[in-house]
Write a protein that holds these residues in place. Sequence first.
Motif, short mmCIF file in Angstrom:
data_model
loop_
_atom_site.label_atom_id
_atom_site.label_comp_id
_atom_site.label_asym_id
_atom_site.label_seq_id
_atom_site.Cartn_x
_atom_site.Cartn_y
_atom_site.Cartn_z
N LEU A 14 0.83 -1.21 0.00
CA LEU A 14 0.00 0.00 0.00
C LEU A 14 0.86 1.26 0.00
O LEU A 14 0.59 2.21 -0.73
N LYS A 15 1.91 1.25 0.80
CA LYS A 15 2.80 2.41 0.89
C LYS A 15 3.52 2.65 -0.43
O LYS A 15 3.59 3.79 -0.92
N ILE A 16 4.06 1.60 -1.03
CA ILE A 16 4.78 1.72 -2.30
C ILE A 16 3.88 2.27 -3.39
O ILE A 16 4.23 3.20 -4.13
N VAL A 17 2.68 1.69 -3.51
CA VAL A 17 1.74 2.13 -4.55
C VAL A 17 1.29 3.56 -4.31
O VAL A 17 1.25 4.38 -5.23
N ARG A 18 0.97 3.88 -3.06
CA ARG A 18 0.54 5.25 -2.75
C ARG A 18 1.62 6.27 -3.09
O ARG A 18 1.34 7.29 -3.72
N LEU A 19 2.86 5.99 -2.71
CA LEU A 19 3.94 6.93 -3.01
C LEU A 19 4.17 7.08 -4.50
O LEU A 19 4.33 8.19 -5.01
N ALA A 20 4.17 5.96 -5.23
CA ALA A 20 4.41 6.01 -6.67
C ALA A 20 3.33 6.80 -7.40
O ALA A 20 3.63 7.62 -8.27
N LEU A 21 2.07 6.57 -7.03
CA LEU A 21 0.97 7.21 -7.77
C LEU A 21 0.66 8.62 -7.28
O LEU A 21 0.27 9.47 -8.07
N ALA A 101 -6.53 -5.20 -16.36
CA ALA A 101 -5.09 -5.44 -16.52
C ALA A 101 -4.57 -6.16 -15.29
O ALA A 101 -5.22 -6.20 -14.24
N TRP A 102 -3.37 -6.72 -15.43
CA TRP A 102 -2.74 -7.52 -14.37
C TRP A 102 -1.26 -7.21 -14.35
O TRP A 102 -0.62 -7.21 -15.39
N ILE A 103 -0.72 -6.96 -13.18
CA ILE A 103 0.72 -6.78 -13.00
C ILE A 103 1.17 -7.75 -11.92
O ILE A 103 0.56 -7.83 -10.85
N VAL A 104 2.24 -8.49 -12.20
CA VAL A 104 2.77 -9.46 -11.25
C VAL A 104 3.72 -8.76 -10.27
O VAL A 104 4.56 -7.95 -10.68
N LYS A 105 3.54 -9.06 -8.98
CA LYS A 105 4.46 -8.56 -7.94
C LYS A 105 5.68 -9.48 -7.91
O LYS A 105 5.53 -10.68 -8.08
N PRO A 106 6.84 -8.99 -7.61
CA PRO A 106 7.16 -7.57 -7.44
C PRO A 106 7.15 -6.86 -8.79
O PRO A 106 7.36 -7.47 -9.82
N PHE A 107 6.90 -5.57 -8.75
CA PHE A 107 6.79 -4.77 -9.97
C PHE A 107 7.69 -3.55 -9.87
O PHE A 107 8.12 -3.17 -8.78
N LYS A 108 7.97 -2.96 -11.01
CA LYS A 108 8.72 -1.71 -11.05
C LYS A 108 7.71 -0.56 -11.00
O LYS A 108 6.68 -0.61 -11.67
N ASN A 109 8.01 0.46 -10.22
CA ASN A 109 7.12 1.61 -10.11
C ASN A 109 6.80 2.19 -11.49
O ASN A 109 5.68 2.60 -11.74
N GLU A 110 7.81 2.23 -12.35
CA GLU A 110 7.61 2.77 -13.70
C GLU A 110 6.55 1.98 -14.46
O GLU A 110 5.71 2.55 -15.15
N ASP A 111 6.57 0.64 -14.33
CA ASP A 111 5.57 -0.19 -15.00
C ASP A 111 4.18 0.08 -14.44
O ASP A 111 3.19 0.14 -15.19
N LEU A 112 4.09 0.23 -13.13
CA LEU A 112 2.81 0.54 -12.50
C LEU A 112 2.27 1.89 -12.99
O LEU A 112 1.11 1.99 -13.39
N ILE A 113 3.10 2.89 -12.97
CA ILE A 113 2.69 4.23 -13.40
C ILE A 113 2.23 4.20 -14.86
O ILE A 113 1.19 4.78 -15.21
N ASN A 114 2.98 3.53 -15.71
CA ASN A 114 2.61 3.46 -17.13
C ASN A 114 1.27 2.76 -17.33
O ASN A 114 0.43 3.21 -18.12
N LYS A 115 1.05 1.65 -16.62
CA LYS A 115 -0.22 0.91 -16.76
C LYS A 115 -1.37 1.73 -16.22
O LYS A 115 -2.46 1.76 -16.81
N VAL A 116 -1.19 2.40 -15.10
CA VAL A 116 -2.23 3.25 -14.54
C VAL A 116 -2.59 4.37 -15.51
O VAL A 116 -3.77 4.62 -15.78
N ASN A 117 -1.59 5.01 -16.09
CA ASN A 117 -1.86 6.07 -17.07
C ASN A 117 -2.64 5.54 -18.27
O ASN A 117 -3.57 6.19 -18.76
N GLU A 118 -2.25 4.36 -18.74
CA GLU A 118 -2.93 3.74 -19.87
C GLU A 118 -4.41 3.46 -19.54
O GLU A 118 -5.31 3.78 -20.33
N LEU A 119 -4.66 2.90 -18.38
CA LEU A 119 -6.05 2.59 -17.98
C LEU A 119 -6.88 3.86 -17.77
O LEU A 119 -8.05 3.89 -18.14
N LEU A 120 -6.27 4.89 -17.21
CA LEU A 120 -7.01 6.14 -17.01
C LEU A 120 -7.31 6.83 -18.33
O LEU A 120 -8.38 7.43 -18.49
N GLU A 121 -6.41 6.71 -19.30
CA GLU A 121 -6.67 7.26 -20.64
C GLU A 121 -7.84 6.51 -21.28
O GLU A 121 -8.72 7.14 -21.89
N GLU A 122 -7.87 5.19 -21.13
CA GLU A 122 -8.99 4.40 -21.64
C GLU A 122 -10.29 4.82 -20.96
O GLU A 122 -11.32 4.97 -21.61
#
Length: 126
Positions: A14-21, A101-122
């Motif tokens: 939760l902390k990692i995702v919150r900080l990244a986003l 979408a699905w992301i496997v843990k552990p993940f890179k923050n950059e991959d998370l940010i990119n996927k989130v941006n893609e989904l929000l654009e959709e």
Amino acid sequence: MSNILVVDDSPAVLKIVRLALSSQGHEIIICESGESALDILKSNTKIKLGIFDFNMPGINGLELIQKSKKTMSGTKLKILILSVESKPEIISKALFEGADAWIVKPFKNEDLINKVNELLEEHDSV
């Protein structure tokens, strides 16, 4: 930016995702259970994206996908699963039930940010 609900039974995730986003300007709402997530979804219709863990006690990821889609019917809620699970049959079932979408843990923050941006654009283009 966007309201994002993050659900995971791991405080570290939760902390990692919150900080990244939040560094990208998003409003992050966190909770540690599927039950709490459903309560939040019922009271906050501005949530555009749910980021859910798949393996949680109580309401698991699959049930949370199904119940979130019912709770938020009429909205364009996007769902991203973050999980250690990588079996194609599990991922396929989640996507069939409504995950976007699905992301496997552990993940890179950059991959998370990119996927989130893609989904929000959709979300915004529908």
